[in-house]
Enzyme design. Structure first.
Site, PDB file in Angstrom:
ATOM      1  N   THR A   1      -0.672   7.712  -0.978  1.00 24.45           N
ATOM      2  CA  THR A   1      -2.083   7.579  -1.574  1.00 24.45           C
ATOM      3  C   THR A   1      -2.812   6.333  -0.995  1.00 24.45           C
ATOM      4  OG1 THR A   1      -1.428   5.833  -3.276  1.00 24.45           O
ATOM      5  CG2 THR A   1      -1.099   8.131  -3.789  1.00 24.45           C
TER       6      THR A   1
ATOM      7  N   ARG B   1       0.826  -1.102   0.093  1.00 30.27           N
ATOM      8  CA  ARG B   1      -0.085  -0.198  -0.185  1.00 30.27           C
ATOM      9  C   ARG B   1       0.721   1.099   0.025  1.00 30.27           C
ATOM     10  NH1 ARG B   1      -4.456   1.163   4.450  1.00 30.27           N
ATOM     11  NH2 ARG B   1      -2.747   1.541   5.824  1.00 30.27           N
TER      12      ARG B   1
ATOM     13  N   ASP C   1       4.645  -5.812   9.726  1.00 32.38           N
ATOM     14  CA  ASP C   1       5.938  -5.449  10.607  1.00 32.38           C
ATOM     15  C   ASP C   1       5.694  -6.375  11.957  1.00 32.38           C
ATOM     16  OD1 ASP C   1       6.647  -3.486   9.146  1.00 32.38           O
ATOM     17  OD2 ASP C   1       5.770  -1.867  10.064  1.00 32.38           O
TER      18      ASP C   1
ATOM     19  N   ASP D   1       0.380  -2.549  12.372  1.00 37.33           N
ATOM     20  CA  ASP D   1       0.667  -3.211  10.953  1.00 37.33           C
ATOM     21  C   ASP D   1       1.161  -4.375  11.081  1.00 37.33           C
ATOM     22  OD1 ASP D   1       2.679  -3.552   8.820  1.00 37.33           O
ATOM     23  OD2 ASP D   1       2.449  -1.625   8.197  1.00 37.33           O
TER      24      ASP D   1
HETATM   25  C1  PRP Z   1      -1.361  -4.194   4.496  1.00 36.01           C
HETATM   26  C2  PRP Z   1      -2.251  -5.432   4.800  1.00 36.01           C
HETATM   27  C3  PRP Z   1      -3.074  -5.355   3.366  1.00 36.01           C
HETATM   28  C4  PRP Z   1      -3.242  -3.784   3.188  1.00 36.01           C
HETATM   29  C5  PRP Z   1      -4.355  -3.527   3.756  1.00 36.01           C
HETATM   30  O1  PRP Z   1      -0.395  -4.638   3.885  1.00 36.01           O
HETATM   31  O2  PRP Z   1      -1.543  -6.786   4.986  1.00 36.01           O
HETATM   32  O3  PRP Z   1      -2.509  -5.978   2.366  1.00 36.01           O
HETATM   33  O4  PRP Z   1      -2.157  -3.318   4.191  1.00 36.01           O
HETATM   34  O5  PRP Z   1      -4.665  -2.152   3.632  1.00 36.01           O
HETATM   35  P1  PRP Z   1      -5.856  -1.688   2.472  1.00 36.01           P
HETATM   36  O6  PRP Z   1      -7.187  -2.461   2.907  1.00 36.01           O
HETATM   37  O7  PRP Z   1      -6.079  -0.367   2.849  1.00 36.01           O
HETATM   38  O8  PRP Z   1      -5.282  -1.824   1.097  1.00 36.01           O
HETATM   39  P2  PRP Z   1       1.042  -3.607   3.465  1.00 36.01           P
HETATM   40  O9  PRP Z   1       0.633  -2.706   2.299  1.00 36.01           O
HETATM   41  O10 PRP Z   1       1.324  -2.760   4.799  1.00 36.01           O
HETATM   42  O11 PRP Z   1       2.036  -4.472   3.043  1.00 36.01           O
HETATM   43  P3  PRP Z   1       2.796  -5.527   3.849  1.00 36.01           P
HETATM   44  O12 PRP Z   1       2.071  -6.710   3.861  1.00 36.01           O
HETATM   45  O13 PRP Z   1       3.846  -5.944   2.733  1.00 36.01           O
HETATM   46  O14 PRP Z   1       3.388  -5.180   5.192  1.00 36.01           O
HETATM   47  N1  URA Z   2      -2.633  -2.525   7.082  1.00 34.44           N
HETATM   48  C1  URA Z   2      -2.314  -3.045   8.412  1.00 34.44           C
HETATM   49  O1  URA Z   2      -1.218  -3.825   8.437  1.00 34.44           O
HETATM   50  N2  URA Z   2      -2.840  -2.514   9.349  1.00 34.44           N
HETATM   51  C2  URA Z   2      -4.110  -1.664   9.179  1.00 34.44           C
HETATM   52  O2  URA Z   2      -4.446  -1.162  10.290  1.00 34.44           O
HETATM   53  C3  URA Z   2      -4.328  -1.100   7.970  1.00 34.44           C
HETATM   54  C4  URA Z   2      -3.562  -1.711   6.764  1.00 34.44           C
END
Ligand code: PRP
Ligand code: URA
Length: 241
Positions: A140, A136, A235, A232
């Site tokens: 944006t 994400r 993380d 997150d």
């Molecule tokens: C997080 C989560 C989803 C997304 C959700 O991933 O695991 O994929 O955010 O957010 P959204 O519904 O607003 O799209 P992230 O983009 O942080 O990537 P990661 O799994 O690599 O940490």
């Molecule tokens: N992605 C995450 O990992 N946590 C949130 O709360 C939203 C998006």
């Protein structure tokens, strides 16, 4: 959202779409009537509270996410089709039941969806695993695609897209788009924690999709994080920050 307005919208989701671990069988014949299904088993709810806790260690968080995903699999696989199978027991011949057809594919959304895969494979060891890579954009909040590799018979499988968090819904919609573009047809989404905004966005773009959640939270904050949420997920699973 402003307080009153948000509450109304949340209530609407809960009243109209929310099905507490129960299946409305009409949704299985109406392909445009995807449901939001809360897996409200006490063990799931107990474990979700622990992963929300900011003091839960990376090791424990990881183990619990797998456990919750495994427990949710009882609900997500409830409608899989069965067919008869002849079995010879030490005593006699009988007819048992076996899963019909090509069976399952699980598709974790990288990275955080990886944290749910083993929990499901422990119960369904023959499921194939596809991967969709999305992150994400922090400015944006829109998803950026970087990887997609799915089983080549994906069109014949029941597909479960896995991601612990459904926030704005942008990543889930993009993941479903990718899977559909490669021929996926019978798709469900499995999240641990969802925001109402994400549920609405997924059902606006893909109204037939069933969404399984262990918790439907209140809202998103100004940074697109789920409130109360768990922070997150990627993380916390991988110990990055
Ligand atoms: C997080 C989560 C989803 C997304 C959700 O991933 O695991 O994929 O955010 O957010 P959204 O519904 O607003 O799209 P992230 O983009 O942080 O990537 P990661 O799994 O690599 O940490
Ligand atoms: N992605 C995450 O990992 N946590 C949130 O709360 C939203 C998006």
């Amino acid at each position: 959202y402003e307080g009153g307005r948000h509450d109304q919208r949340l209530d609407k989701i809960k009243d109209k779409e929310f099905s507490k671990g129960e299946r409305d069988t009409s949704c299985e014949t109406n392909t445009n009537n995807g449901k939001l299904i809360l897996v409200d088993h006490p063990l799931v709810q107990h474990k979700v509270s622990i992963i929300r806790d900011k003091n839960t260690s990376v090791k424990e968080f990881r183990e619990l996410v797998q456990e919750i995903a495994g427990l949710m699999a009882y609900e997500t696989t409830r409608t899989l089709a069965l067919e008869p199978i002849d079995v010879e027991t030490p005593i006699t011949r009988t007819v048992g039941k076996t899963l019909q057809g090509k069976k399952l594919a699980v598709v974790p959304v990288l990275r955080a969806g990886l944290g749910m895969v083993e929990g499901i494979l422990r119960l369904i060891p023959n499921a194939k695993v596809g991967h969709v890579g999305l992150y994400r954009d922090p400015e944006t909040l829109e998803p950026v695609e970087y990887y997609c590799k799915l089983p080549n018979d994906i069109q014949e499988r029941d597909i479960f897209i896995l991601d612990p968090m459904l926030a704005t819904g942008g990543s889930a919609v993009a993941a479903i788009d990718l899977v559909k573009r490669q021929g996926g047809k019978k798709i469900s989404l499995v999240n641990l924690i969802a925001a109402p905004e994400g549920v609405r966005r997924v059902h606006a773009s893909h109204p037939e999709i069933d969404i399984y959640v262990a918790a439907l939270d209140e809202k998103l904050n100004d940074h697109g994080y789920i409130v109360p949420g768990l922070g997150d997920a990627g993380d916390r699973l991988f110990g990055t920050k």
